[in-house]
Design a protein around this motif. Structure first.
Motif, PDB file in Angstrom:
ATOM      1  N   LEU A   4      11.505  32.069 -43.219  1.00 43.85           N
ATOM      2  CA  LEU A   4      10.188  32.239 -42.615  1.00 43.85           C
ATOM      3  C   LEU A   4      10.305  32.757 -41.186  1.00 43.85           C
ATOM      4  N   ASN A   5      11.282  32.210 -40.448  1.00 45.20           N
ATOM      5  CA  ASN A   5      11.500  32.681 -39.074  1.00 45.20           C
ATOM      6  C   ASN A   5      11.894  34.146 -39.048  1.00 45.20           C
TER       7      ASN A   5
ATOM      8  N   THR B 216       7.618  40.311 -38.452  1.00 45.77           N
ATOM      9  CA  THR B 216       6.185  40.533 -38.232  1.00 45.77           C
ATOM     10  C   THR B 216       5.888  40.733 -36.751  1.00 45.77           C
ATOM     11  N   LEU B 217       6.523  39.879 -35.903  1.00 42.96           N
ATOM     12  CA  LEU B 217       6.316  40.017 -34.461  1.00 42.96           C
ATOM     13  C   LEU B 217       6.799  41.366 -33.960  1.00 42.96           C
ATOM     14  N   SER B 218       7.916  41.827 -34.539  1.00 41.68           N
ATOM     15  CA  SER B 218       8.434  43.141 -34.161  1.00 41.68           C
ATOM     16  C   SER B 218       7.441  44.242 -34.535  1.00 41.68           C
ATOM     17  N   LYS B 219       6.851  44.100 -35.738  1.00 44.61           N
ATOM     18  CA  LYS B 219       5.861  45.095 -36.169  1.00 44.61           C
ATOM     19  C   LYS B 219       4.623  45.041 -35.283  1.00 44.61           C
ATOM     20  N   VAL B 220       4.201  43.791 -34.953  1.00 42.29           N
ATOM     21  CA  VAL B 220       3.019  43.640 -34.091  1.00 42.29           C
ATOM     22  C   VAL B 220       3.286  44.233 -32.709  1.00 42.29           C
ATOM     23  N   GLU B 221       4.516  44.013 -32.206  1.00 38.62           N
ATOM     24  CA  GLU B 221       4.863  44.563 -30.902  1.00 38.62           C
ATOM     25  C   GLU B 221       4.863  46.092 -30.938  1.00 38.62           C
TER      26      GLU B 221
END
Length: 599
Positions: free
Chosen positions: A210-211, A217-222
């Motif tokens: 999950l991490n 996901t955080l990388s994509k959001v960034e």
């Protein structure tokens, strides 16, 4: 207790290589358990070897010596291999050997020591090898005891007030049942323990997965956020470029003494263009604040003068609506310059003042700066903007700081706007470690206030009087302009000619470099994004010229890109100053006047 912990750590260090080779935390614990057993039994066996030798108990000496040699061999095996499961099976085999030899040779009975070995075998087999081997070793140790009990054919007794005989079948049943219960309890405990460990391991693996997904996901959001930032910066640049022409030409025409009807039209045109510019700035500021890419500057400036300028720039709008526009500045500020970010403070004040003017149809608006605390090096100022406007209903007060949200749909229809102003105020004040406070009553008015702590400098001399802008003040200043947009070139040319400056104008960085190589200039107004050679490259070549006067010419960057990256790039490129488009002629005049005074 401390000694025991140190001793256990010493044993861990003996088998550290074997422990480190095993990734599973449960297996690491099992290896440590085996290490403790081997070391403790080495000490145990060495004591018994000496005791049996002195007592001349040959049979016992042979058996304990064999166990001692096996224990030392298993320690060596643990030091030089990772066969910890082989070691554990060997230990269980030695324990089982002890039970069998007690029954058949040494004790020929079921004594407490034999029962201890059986218990030891049951516990160790379940903990180390799990259910299958646990049942196997338990049976291997318990069944011989049952067989011996049946074959022994004695009468057995139990402790009580007096001895009572029981028959052999009853004794066998009790013995078998107790052993079975002990084994079952070990099995059940291990199964539950292992189930929990397995669940934790599964949960750990799922959490790790999950991490990993979260990081992706955080990388994509960034990346998405960066793409959004780049898109808005590009759009800002593209919108600012034509706006520079619109606002610039409007200022030029207003300075040429137009007729009254023309002046009214030009004022409306300028007002509309500046509102569009404010909208572009607000969208870009929200994006920067959301991306946490905004940093406060540390500049010394006159706070009282800054507040006065903001008040003056908004007074015309208030006067046109017939509003009583009041200003109060605490006299304590008159002999102090604060150290902070004047741009961000202006942004907060103008957003709140413009909101007050926009939402007030009659009555008054007041702006005040009150000193509420002052020390030798810091000063706390409370800013208050109060109006008698439409106010905010209690149920809408919690949403007015959300982006793109206004108190009601009617607000947007009647007054316009995007609903970004108060969100920008709140986020910007967060950079100052401050917050916005407000009270409001519908149809009565609103009061917004915030406190900011400033470091300050005491002025040793009175503040200099403002110098009136004379069109001849800049006559003789030699300026080179590099700008690829024809409308912007015309705007700059007309603006400079108002101050009796006849600039040299080129449309790319390479041409600017060639002009500087041939002539001397006092100032270069340099666009950053041009064909053939951009402003950054041109600056680099200029700074590397052999002639010190040419290499150190004062360069002001002109660009429609107003993000933090562009600002840093200007500084890194060794340009002297920065003027965003559309530029205010007064700001350009102030910069040129300052340069003129140093020449």
């Amino acid at each position: 207790m401390a000694f025991i912990i140190r001793f256990l750590n010493y044993i861990d260090n003996i088998f550290i290589k074997l422990i480190n080779q095993e990734p599973d935390p449960l297996n690491k614990a099992r290896i440590r358990m085996l290490g403790y057993i081997l070391v403790f039994y080495t000490v145990f066996c060495s004591i018994l070897v000496v005791t049996y030798a002195l007592a001349d108990l040959q049979f016992h000496l042979i058996r304990i010596s064999t166990v001692f040699i096996i224990t030392l061999s298993l320690i060596a095996l643990g030091l030089y291999s990772n066969l910890w499961k082989v070691i554990s099976h060997s230990i269980l085999a030695v324990i089982t050997f002890g039970v069998w030899t007690n029954l058949s040779i040494y004790v020929r009975d079921v004594n407490i020591e034999t029962l201890q070995y059986i218990w030891f075998a049951c516990v160790l087999s379940f903990y180390i090898h799990g259910s299958k081997w646990g049942w196997f070793y338990s049976a291997l140790n318990i069944l011989p005891v049952l067989a011996f009990t049946i074959a022994d054919n004695k009468n057995y007794f139990f402790l009580g007030g007096s001895a009572h005989q029981v028959t052999l079948p009853i004794y066998v049943f009790v013995t078998f049942y107790n052993f079975l219960l002990i084994t079952f309890l070990q099995f059940y405990f291990f199964r539950s323990f292992n189930k929990n460990i397995t669940s934790l391991q599964i949960a750990k693996n799922e959490l790790g997965s999950l991490n990993e997904k979260l990081n992706q996901t955080l990388s994509k959001v960034e990346k998405l956020s960066n793409s959004r930032m780049e898109f808005l910066s590009t759009m800002s640049h593209e919108i600012r470029t034509p706006l520079n022409g619109v606002i610039g030409l409007t200022n030029v025409l207003l300075a040429e003494a137009p007729r009254k009807d023309q002046e009214d039209n030009l004022d409306m045109l300028k007002f509309s263009a500046e509102n569009l510019l404010l909208l572009v700035n607000n969208v870009l500021d929200v994006n920067k604040l959301d991306s946490n890419k905004t940093e406060l500057e540390k500049i010394s400036f006159d706070l009282a003068e800054l507040i006065t300028r903001n008040y003056a720039s908004s007074k015309l709008k208030a006067t046109e609506k017939g509003l009583d526009f009041k200003l109060f500045i605490d006299p304590v500020l008159n002999d102090k310059w604060v150290i902070s970010d004047p741009t961000r403070i202006t942004q907060v004040l103008l957003n709140l003042i413009n909101n007050a003017i926009k939402f007030t149809e009659k009555g008054s608006i007041s702006v005040s700066a009150q000193v509420i605390n002052v020390s030798q090096s810091s000063i706390k100022v409370q800013f208050t903007i109060e109006d008698t406007g439409i106010g905010i209903s209690p149920e809408k007060r919690h949403v007015v700081f959300e982006p793109f949200i206004q108190a009601s749909a009617n607000t947007n229809r009647n007054y316009g706007g995007t609903g970004l102003g108060l969100q920008i105020v709140k986020k910007t004040l967060g950079l100052f470690n401050s917050d916005i406070n407000f009270t409001s009553e519908e149809h009565v008015g609103s009061k917004f206030s915030f406190d900011i702590d400033f470091d300050y400098l005491m002025l040793k001399q009175p503040k200099p009087k403002t110098i009136l802008e004379d069109q001849n003040d800049l006559a003789g200043l030699c300026i080179l302009v590099a700008e690829d947009n024809s409308i912007n070139r015309m705007v700059i040319n007309k603006t400079l000619k108002k101050w009796n400056i006849t600039p040299t104008i080129v449309d790319d960085g390479l041409s600017a470099l060639r002009c500087i190589e041939k002539e001397d200039f006092d100032v270069v107004l340099l666009d950053l994004h041009m064909p053939i050679m951009d402003g950054y490259t041109a600056t680099s070549h200029i700074r590397n010229l052999k002639d010190p006067r040419k290499a150190n010419v004062f360069i002001i960057a002109l660009t429609a890109s107003v993000n933090e990256k562009s600002h840093r790039n200007v500084i890194d490129a060794k340009m002297n100053d920065y003027l965003p488009k559309p530029f205010n002629p007064d700001h350009l005049f102030a910069k040129l006047k300052k340069i003129s005074n140093t020449l």
